[in-house]
Structures are given as structure tokens and as C-alpha cells.
Design a protein around this motif. Structure first.
Motif, PDB file in Angstrom:
ATOM      1  N   GLN A 189       0.950 -45.426   8.379  1.00  0.00           N
ATOM      2  CA  GLN A 189       1.835 -44.883   9.454  1.00  0.00           C
ATOM      3  C   GLN A 189       2.943 -45.711   9.456  1.00  0.00           C
ATOM      4  O   GLN A 189       2.724 -47.071   9.328  1.00  0.00           O
ATOM      5  CB  GLN A 189       0.831 -44.605  11.108  1.00  0.00           C
ATOM      6  CG  GLN A 189       0.142 -43.501  10.564  1.00  0.00           C
ATOM      7  CD  GLN A 189      -0.279 -42.905  12.152  1.00  0.00           C
ATOM      8  OE1 GLN A 189       0.275 -42.516  12.841  1.00  0.00           O
ATOM      9  NE2 GLN A 189      -1.774 -43.384  12.441  1.00  0.00           N
ATOM     10  N   TYR A 190       4.060 -45.351   9.982  1.00  0.00           N
ATOM     11  CA  TYR A 190       5.305 -46.351  10.472  1.00  0.00           C
ATOM     12  C   TYR A 190       6.125 -45.737  11.592  1.00  0.00           C
ATOM     13  O   TYR A 190       5.980 -44.762  12.157  1.00  0.00           O
ATOM     14  CB  TYR A 190       6.253 -45.824   9.023  1.00  0.00           C
ATOM     15  CG  TYR A 190       5.584 -45.967   7.709  1.00  0.00           C
ATOM     16  CD1 TYR A 190       5.819 -47.162   7.159  1.00  0.00           C
ATOM     17  CD2 TYR A 190       4.685 -44.872   7.310  1.00  0.00           C
ATOM     18  CE1 TYR A 190       5.275 -47.447   5.648  1.00  0.00           C
ATOM     19  CE2 TYR A 190       4.382 -45.243   5.821  1.00  0.00           C
ATOM     20  CZ  TYR A 190       4.473 -46.356   5.115  1.00  0.00           C
ATOM     21  OH  TYR A 190       3.993 -46.486   3.890  1.00  0.00           O
ATOM     22  N   THR A 191       6.923 -46.892  12.157  1.00  0.00           N
ATOM     23  CA  THR A 191       7.589 -46.600  13.271  1.00  0.00           C
ATOM     24  C   THR A 191       8.709 -47.359  12.955  1.00  0.00           C
ATOM     25  O   THR A 191       9.258 -48.061  11.703  1.00  0.00           O
ATOM     26  CB  THR A 191       6.797 -47.128  14.464  1.00  0.00           C
ATOM     27  OG1 THR A 191       7.723 -46.512  15.571  1.00  0.00           O
ATOM     28  CG2 THR A 191       6.689 -48.353  14.576  1.00  0.00           C
ATOM     29  N   ARG A 192       9.912 -47.548  14.133  1.00  0.00           N
ATOM     30  CA  ARG A 192      11.091 -48.038  13.904  1.00  0.00           C
ATOM     31  C   ARG A 192      10.903 -49.625  13.725  1.00  0.00           C
ATOM     32  O   ARG A 192       9.821 -50.293  14.131  1.00  0.00           O
ATOM     33  CB  ARG A 192      12.050 -47.723  15.271  1.00  0.00           C
ATOM     34  CG  ARG A 192      12.393 -46.480  15.332  1.00  0.00           C
ATOM     35  CD  ARG A 192      13.380 -46.358  16.572  1.00  0.00           C
ATOM     36  NE  ARG A 192      13.933 -45.000  16.670  1.00  0.00           N
ATOM     37  CZ  ARG A 192      13.312 -44.008  17.418  1.00  0.00           C
ATOM     38  NH1 ARG A 192      11.869 -44.262  17.982  1.00  0.00           N
ATOM     39  NH2 ARG A 192      13.757 -42.862  17.332  1.00  0.00           N
ATOM     40  N   PRO A 193      11.710 -50.232  12.870  1.00  0.00           N
ATOM     41  CA  PRO A 193      13.024 -49.978  12.219  1.00  0.00           C
ATOM     42  C   PRO A 193      12.703 -49.018  10.940  1.00  0.00           C
ATOM     43  O   PRO A 193      11.705 -49.209  10.183  1.00  0.00           O
ATOM     44  CB  PRO A 193      13.952 -51.036  12.063  1.00  0.00           C
ATOM     45  CG  PRO A 193      12.684 -52.078  11.715  1.00  0.00           C
ATOM     46  CD  PRO A 193      11.578 -51.967  12.717  1.00  0.00           C
ATOM     47  N   TYR A 194      13.759 -48.181  10.639  1.00  0.00           N
ATOM     48  CA  TYR A 194      13.449 -47.524   9.491  1.00  0.00           C
ATOM     49  C   TYR A 194      13.524 -48.283   8.093  1.00  0.00           C
ATOM     50  O   TYR A 194      12.526 -47.849   7.261  1.00  0.00           O
ATOM     51  CB  TYR A 194      15.021 -46.673   9.106  1.00  0.00           C
ATOM     52  CG  TYR A 194      14.895 -45.888   7.874  1.00  0.00           C
ATOM     53  CD1 TYR A 194      13.956 -44.985   7.481  1.00  0.00           C
ATOM     54  CD2 TYR A 194      16.143 -46.324   7.075  1.00  0.00           C
ATOM     55  CE1 TYR A 194      14.109 -44.362   6.165  1.00  0.00           C
ATOM     56  CE2 TYR A 194      16.057 -45.855   5.807  1.00  0.00           C
ATOM     57  CZ  TYR A 194      15.046 -44.748   5.213  1.00  0.00           C
ATOM     58  OH  TYR A 194      15.298 -44.414   4.053  1.00  0.00           O
ATOM     59  N   GLU A 195      14.111 -49.450   7.991  1.00  0.00           N
ATOM     60  CA  GLU A 195      13.898 -50.463   7.077  1.00  0.00           C
ATOM     61  C   GLU A 195      13.494 -51.875   7.507  1.00  0.00           C
ATOM     62  O   GLU A 195      14.144 -52.220   8.321  1.00  0.00           O
ATOM     63  CB  GLU A 195      15.453 -50.469   6.140  1.00  0.00           C
ATOM     64  CG  GLU A 195      15.132 -51.263   5.096  1.00  0.00           C
ATOM     65  CD  GLU A 195      16.386 -51.589   4.118  1.00  0.00           C
ATOM     66  OE1 GLU A 195      16.424 -52.175   3.255  1.00  0.00           O
ATOM     67  OE2 GLU A 195      17.222 -50.544   4.229  1.00  0.00           O
ATOM     68  N   TYR A 196      12.554 -52.182   6.888  1.00  0.00           N
ATOM     69  CA  TYR A 196      12.016 -53.821   7.558  1.00  0.00           C
ATOM     70  C   TYR A 196      11.660 -54.445   6.157  1.00  0.00           C
ATOM     71  O   TYR A 196      10.868 -54.153   5.194  1.00  0.00           O
ATOM     72  CB  TYR A 196      10.833 -53.522   8.200  1.00  0.00           C
ATOM     73  CG  TYR A 196      10.234 -54.751   8.812  1.00  0.00           C
ATOM     74  CD1 TYR A 196      11.008 -55.415   9.853  1.00  0.00           C
ATOM     75  CD2 TYR A 196       9.004 -54.968   8.329  1.00  0.00           C
ATOM     76  CE1 TYR A 196      10.514 -56.613  10.228  1.00  0.00           C
ATOM     77  CE2 TYR A 196       8.499 -56.355   8.933  1.00  0.00           C
ATOM     78  CZ  TYR A 196       9.129 -57.068   9.871  1.00  0.00           C
ATOM     79  OH  TYR A 196       8.875 -58.330  10.369  1.00  0.00           O
ATOM     80  N   HIS A 197      12.146 -55.490   5.977  1.00  0.00           N
ATOM     81  CA  HIS A 197      11.856 -56.739   5.140  1.00  0.00           C
ATOM     82  C   HIS A 197      12.286 -55.884   3.555  1.00  0.00           C
ATOM     83  O   HIS A 197      11.589 -55.910   2.706  1.00  0.00           O
ATOM     84  CB  HIS A 197      10.766 -57.145   5.048  1.00  0.00           C
ATOM     85  CG  HIS A 197      10.557 -58.256   6.168  1.00  0.00           C
ATOM     86  ND1 HIS A 197       9.481 -58.915   6.370  1.00  0.00           N
ATOM     87  CD2 HIS A 197      11.526 -58.710   7.174  1.00  0.00           C
ATOM     88  CE1 HIS A 197       9.706 -59.632   7.355  1.00  0.00           C
ATOM     89  NE2 HIS A 197      10.728 -59.438   7.867  1.00  0.00           N
ATOM     90  N   GLY A 198      13.115 -54.967   3.545  1.00  0.00           N
ATOM     91  CA  GLY A 198      13.565 -54.184   2.322  1.00  0.00           C
ATOM     92  C   GLY A 198      12.715 -53.013   1.932  1.00  0.00           C
ATOM     93  O   GLY A 198      13.055 -52.245   0.983  1.00  0.00           O
ATOM     94  N   VAL A 199      11.736 -52.591   2.878  1.00  0.00           N
ATOM     95  CA  VAL A 199      10.999 -51.570   2.792  1.00  0.00           C
ATOM     96  C   VAL A 199      11.361 -50.537   3.604  1.00  0.00           C
ATOM     97  O   VAL A 199      11.436 -50.377   4.991  1.00  0.00           O
ATOM     98  CB  VAL A 199       9.487 -51.796   3.136  1.00  0.00           C
ATOM     99  CG1 VAL A 199       8.505 -50.748   2.608  1.00  0.00           C
ATOM    100  CG2 VAL A 199       9.077 -52.972   2.066  1.00  0.00           C
TER     101      VAL A 199
END
Length: 236
Positions: A189-199
Motif C-alpha cells: 500500500q502507498y500514500t502521499r507523496p507520489y514519489e519518494y526517494h525516486g520510487v
């Protein structure tokens, strides 16, 4: 309402763990009741001793039967005074490495079949076997490893069972479709931010197509389970 009575030498530890977050709120709204009972309060010794050396020798100390039995009787009398004794579906559980390992399905059975769980927390080298044989209905382990006492296992069992009691969670779906209950590990599962550490978040989750999202989640759950916990896929 489901009631948990926990017999322990360390009631503050138990109250601290179970008095927070979801279980704390569940106690306040009356969905569950968690009572702790200090076994040391029921000793027959002026020094409040609860342990002694085991017959036959060996290292460590063993919890004596009388304080545990007296504590257990006090729990029953307290329930009777609160008019909870009649027709209460009660089960006494000893948290012990000798028991069957706790599973989600067993937790569901306990939540469904009983109104009151009385949990006995051992300490030191355990408890006098005679008290287990006299008052305990079932022994449950949380895994094949050694802990200092039964308090943390009792908290885990209470947490696991309480989540399945009506009124503890906002909706049954909260536990029916979560990891393990579904027979598989949970999908990523994921939440904000859309991009984190290049992923970046997988594009399918941003598509708005719920059928595609559901299919992706199922595929991810199966893949993770096959890789990390394949035994879950073989359960009945």
C-alpha cells in the motif's frame, strides 16, 4: 460486551499496553472490558511471596498454586457481585509454550464462542502444574520462543480477539479482508507523496479503474504470500 480478566504479577504493564489506541477506545465505549488482577495480592504469606523452588531441583523459581487459585476465586466472586456469573460463556487460558500456537482462526473462535476470557500469565520458570490442571481450560502459545513472562502474550491474545468483537472496529470489513484473515499476506500500500526517494506509486493505483486495482492487489498478495509465507496458501 466481552470481558477479559488477566491474572498477572505486573498489572501496570498490561494496563499500559491495552489502555491505548483502539482497545483503549473500545473499553471507554463499552465494547470490551479489560480487568487486571495482581496475583501477589492473594498470597498467604506475610512477605507476599508468589514463588518457590521446584521439587526435584533445577534452576529458577516456580509460581505457587495457592496465590493463583485465590486470585481466580476472587475473579469469580467479582463477576458474581457484578451479576455477570449467570450463563456467562467463560474460558480460562494459560499463556504457555506448551499450548497450541495462536492463529487468527482460533482468535475468531474465542471471540465467537465466549463472553469472558480469564488469562493466566506465568513468570519465572512457569507455574505449579496442579493449578493448570485444576482451573485452566486451554493453553495457548504465541510462538516457539522464550519470553520473561506471560504478560506480553496475554496482551497479544487480548488484542487479537478484541478486534473481532462487535463495536471494537468501525466495520467488520476492517478485519475480514485484512492480512491473514483473507488467507494471504496483504498487498503493498502507498500514500502521499507520489514519489519518494525516486520510487513512484504504481500507475494502476492512480487509474481510477477499481476492477484493475482489485486485480493488481490480488496478484500482489498472492506473489508476496508465495514468496514469504507459502504455508498460508496450503491451509484448509
Amino acid at each position: 460486551m466481552m470481558r477479559f480478566d488477566i491474572m498477572t504479577l505486573f498489572p501496570d504493564l498490561v494496563q499500559t499496553v491495552l489502555g491505548e489506541s483502539i482497545l483503549g477506545r473500545a473499553q471507554k465505549n463499552g465494547a470490551i472490558s479489560v480487568r487486571t488482577h495482581n496475583i501477589r495480592d492473594y498470597t498467604e504469606d506475610k512477605h507476599r511471596r508468589v514463588d518457590d523452588t521446584p521439587y526435584g531441583g533445577g534452576k529458577g523459581m516456580l509460581m505457587m498454586a495457592p496465590p493463583i487459585y485465590n486470585c481466580y476465586q476472587a475473579v469469580l466472586k467479582q463477576q458474581e457481585a457484578e451479576e455477570l456469573n449467570t450463563d456467562m460463556r467463560r474460558r480460562v487460558i494459560y499463556l504457555s509454550p506448551m499450548g497450541k500456537v495462536l492463529t487468527q482462526s482460533r482468535a475468531a473462535e474465542l471471540a465467537r464462542d465466549y463472553d469472558n476470557l480469564i488469562l493466566l500469565c506465568g513468570h519465572y520458570e512457569g507455574v505449579d502444574r496442579r493449578i493448570v490442571d485444576e482451573i485452566v481450560d486451554e493453553e495457548i502459545s504465541i510462538g516457539d520462543f522464550v519470553l520473561t513472562g506471560g504478560e506480553i502474550p496475554a496482551c497479544i491474545l487480548t488484542d487479537c480477539v478484541a478486534r473481532l468483537v462487535d463495536g471494537v472496529l468501525s466495520d467488520a470489513e476492517c478485519y475480514e479482508k485484512e492480512s491473514i484473515s483473507s488467507g494471504m499476506l496483504e498487498y503493498p500500500q502507498y500514500t502521499r507523496p507520489y514519489e519518494y526517494h525516486g520510487v513512484k506509486v504504481p500507475d494502476v493505483l492512480l487509474s481510477g479503474h477499481h476492477a484493475n486495482i482489485d486485480q493488481w492487489r490480488e496478484e500482489q498478495a498472492i506473489s508476496l504470500t508465495e514468496r514469504l509465507r507459502p504455508e498460508l496458501l496450503k491451509r484448509d
